[in-house]
Scaffold this motif. Structure first.
Motif, short mmCIF file in Angstrom:
data_model
loop_
_atom_site.label_atom_id
_atom_site.label_comp_id
_atom_site.label_asym_id
_atom_site.label_seq_id
_atom_site.Cartn_x
_atom_site.Cartn_y
_atom_site.Cartn_z
N GLN A 132 -11.04 8.14 -5.09
CA GLN A 132 -10.52 6.78 -4.86
C GLN A 132 -9.85 6.70 -3.48
O GLN A 132 -10.09 5.77 -2.71
N LEU A 133 -9.03 7.70 -3.14
CA LEU A 133 -8.37 7.71 -1.84
C LEU A 133 -9.38 7.86 -0.71
O LEU A 133 -9.23 7.22 0.34
N ALA A 134 -10.39 8.69 -0.90
CA ALA A 134 -11.43 8.85 0.12
C ALA A 134 -12.13 7.52 0.38
O ALA A 134 -12.38 7.15 1.54
N SER A 135 -12.42 6.79 -0.68
CA SER A 135 -13.06 5.48 -0.55
C SER A 135 -12.15 4.51 0.19
O SER A 135 -12.59 3.77 1.08
N GLU A 136 -10.88 4.50 -0.17
CA GLU A 136 -9.91 3.62 0.50
C GLU A 136 -9.81 3.96 1.99
O GLU A 136 -9.76 3.07 2.83
N LEU A 137 -9.75 5.26 2.31
CA LEU A 137 -9.66 5.67 3.71
C LEU A 137 -10.87 5.22 4.51
O LEU A 137 -10.77 4.88 5.69
N MET A 188 0.83 -1.20 0.00
CA MET A 188 0.00 0.00 0.00
C MET A 188 0.87 1.26 0.00
O MET A 188 0.53 2.24 -0.64
N TYR A 189 2.00 1.20 0.73
CA TYR A 189 2.91 2.34 0.73
C TYR A 189 3.41 2.62 -0.69
O TYR A 189 3.48 3.78 -1.11
N ALA A 190 3.74 1.55 -1.43
CA ALA A 190 4.24 1.72 -2.79
C ALA A 190 3.17 2.32 -3.68
O ALA A 190 3.45 3.22 -4.50
N LYS A 191 1.93 1.86 -3.54
CA LYS A 191 0.82 2.39 -4.33
C LYS A 191 0.64 3.89 -4.06
O LYS A 191 0.50 4.69 -4.98
N LEU A 192 0.65 4.26 -2.78
CA LEU A 192 0.49 5.67 -2.42
C LEU A 192 1.69 6.50 -2.88
O LEU A 192 1.52 7.63 -3.34
N PRO A 249 -9.57 -1.88 5.43
CA PRO A 249 -9.26 -2.22 6.82
C PRO A 249 -7.80 -1.92 7.21
O PRO A 249 -7.53 -1.56 8.36
N LEU A 250 -6.90 -2.04 6.25
CA LEU A 250 -5.49 -1.73 6.53
C LEU A 250 -5.33 -0.25 6.88
O LEU A 250 -4.59 0.10 7.80
N ARG A 278 -2.27 5.26 7.34
CA ARG A 278 -3.39 6.21 7.18
C ARG A 278 -2.87 7.64 7.08
O ARG A 278 -3.34 8.42 6.25
N LEU A 279 -1.90 7.97 7.92
CA LEU A 279 -1.29 9.30 7.87
C LEU A 279 -0.72 9.58 6.49
O LEU A 279 -0.97 10.64 5.90
N PHE A 280 0.03 8.62 5.95
CA PHE A 280 0.62 8.80 4.63
C PHE A 280 -0.46 8.97 3.56
O PHE A 280 -0.36 9.84 2.68
N CYS A 281 -1.51 8.18 3.64
CA CYS A 281 -2.60 8.29 2.66
C CYS A 281 -3.26 9.67 2.75
O CYS A 281 -3.56 10.29 1.72
#
Length: 170
Positions: free
Chosen positions: A23-28, A1-5, A32-33, A41-44
């Protein structure tokens, strides 16, 4: 997930920003991760805040408020003051020049105390841009000059630091 972000953040100029923000809002909200791992979550939220800063001042403010809150919870001083500076930018976009200047100036003080030279350059530049946009060109010039005199130096690798021969083994 870090790589994707990280990829999203590094290719931001090639993306459709409103769709990426959604897309990021939906992921947040659903991933579950991102619910369990507060650092992730902070990085996202930082990535989303950068994107929303280009398209939606209200969403940007909300992102950076959450970054600031989460950074405080995690004891991450660096992202607390960096979020404060971004909240200053959001205030500027909304016409609240007083709050904008105070937030970025406070963030600059904290970056200076922390010896965060990169943030100092960014915040000095932010203040310069704010002053320039307010037709205060002489004052803006002082901030730009200080940013240019920063101890941050961008280096390129010297050919002397590269190996003379590459040894490839199959």
């Amino acid at each position: 997930m870090y790589a994707k972000l990280g990829k999203i953040r590094s290719t931001i100029d090639q993306l459709v920003l409103p769709a990426t923000s959604a897309q990021l809002a939906s992921e947040l909200e659903k991933n579950p991760l991102l619910q369990a791992d507060k650092q992730l979550r902070l990085f996202c939220l930082i990535v989303k805040g950068d994107i929303d800063g280009e398209i939606d001042a209200r969403a940007m403010r909300e992102d950076w408020e959450e970054v600031q809150k989460l950074a405080k919870e995690l004891g991450n001083d660096k992202w607390q003051y960096r979020a404060l500076a971004q909240l200053g930018v959001a205030a500027f976009y909304n016409g609240d020049l007083n709050t904008a200047g105070k937030n970025v100036a406070r963030a600059l003080v904290e970056a200076t105390k922390s010896k965060d030279a990169a943030a100092q350059v960014v915040f000095l530049t932010m203040l310069g841009i704010g002053l320039r946009e307010s037709q205060m060109n002489e004052q803006a010039s002082t901030y730009f000059d200080n940013a240019l005199r920063s101890p941050v130096r961008f280096q390129t690798p010297s050919t002397r630091s590269l190996p003379r021969k590459h040894s490839w083994r199959i």
